[in-house]
Design a protein around this motif. Structure first.
Motif, PDB file in Angstrom:
ATOM      1  N   TYR A  18       0.806  -1.221   0.000  1.00 21.99           N
ATOM      2  CA  TYR A  18       0.000   0.000   0.000  1.00 21.99           C
ATOM      3  C   TYR A  18       0.841   1.274   0.000  1.00 21.99           C
ATOM      4  O   TYR A  18       0.282   2.369   0.055  1.00 21.99           O
ATOM      5  N   LEU A  19       2.167   1.153  -0.016  1.00 15.21           N
ATOM      6  CA  LEU A  19       3.020   2.340  -0.023  1.00 15.21           C
ATOM      7  C   LEU A  19       2.690   3.233  -1.219  1.00 15.21           C
ATOM      8  O   LEU A  19       2.436   2.747  -2.327  1.00 15.21           O
ATOM      9  N   ASP A  20       2.666   4.537  -0.986  1.00 18.24           N
ATOM     10  CA  ASP A  20       2.384   5.551  -2.010  1.00 18.24           C
ATOM     11  C   ASP A  20       0.966   5.464  -2.567  1.00 18.24           C
ATOM     12  O   ASP A  20       0.706   5.908  -3.676  1.00 18.24           O
ATOM     13  N   ARG A  21       0.070   4.882  -1.808  1.00 16.19           N
ATOM     14  CA  ARG A  21      -1.346   4.825  -2.209  1.00 16.19           C
ATOM     15  C   ARG A  21      -2.186   5.582  -1.195  1.00 16.19           C
ATOM     16  O   ARG A  21      -1.826   5.699  -0.025  1.00 16.19           O
ATOM     17  N   LYS A  22      -3.346   6.064  -1.657  1.00 10.38           N
ATOM     18  CA  LYS A  22      -4.237   6.804  -0.768  1.00 10.38           C
ATOM     19  C   LYS A  22      -5.028   5.821   0.083  1.00 10.38           C
ATOM     20  O   LYS A  22      -5.661   4.905  -0.438  1.00 10.38           O
TER      21      LYS A  22
END
Length: 128
Positions: A18-22
């Protein structure tokens, strides 16, 4: 330690996918925070960039900007990815200013307190 690759996204339970995701983060005290996941650790401490608190009262809502936000893992109840292609809220919800949502929160809190005090006054009737 191995990190989830693009093919392992659906098999991984790690926040690495989920890194760099809203994301939407639901906290123990009921607050809802939205932001880009920038970092996390083994204790589920997370760092959100461009974070905002979404306050919903009835059919009114407001996003209160918080900036860079560090959340202690013990306060996290739920973390979920937001679908950027879908509307985040139903169309009947109305965006209002921060001042308006604070007034609505205060009115809701006062109504709840009044309901609680009325219930205590009526306990002697024993309607159970």
């Amino acid at each position: 330690m191995s990190w989830a690759g693009p093919d392992d996204v659906f098999l991984s339970t790690s926040l690495a996918s989920y890194l760099d995701r809203k994301l939407l983060v639901l906290l123990r005290d009921g607050r809802k925070l939205l932001g880009l996941l920038r970092s996390f650790d083994q204790f589920a401490n997370v760092v959100l960039e461009g974070a905002c608190e979404r306050v919903i009262v009835g059919e009114l809502f407001c996003d209160i900007p918080l900036g860079l936000y560090v959340i202690r893992g013990e306060n996290v109840v739920l973390i979920g990815e937001l679908d950027l292609e879908k509307d985040e809220l139903p169309v009947h919800m109305t965006r209002v200013s921060e001042e308006e949502i604070k007034r609505a929160q205060k009115a809701e809190r006062e109504a709840s307190e009044l309901k609680g005090s009325m219930r205590k006054r009526m306990e002697f009737l024993d309607f159970d």
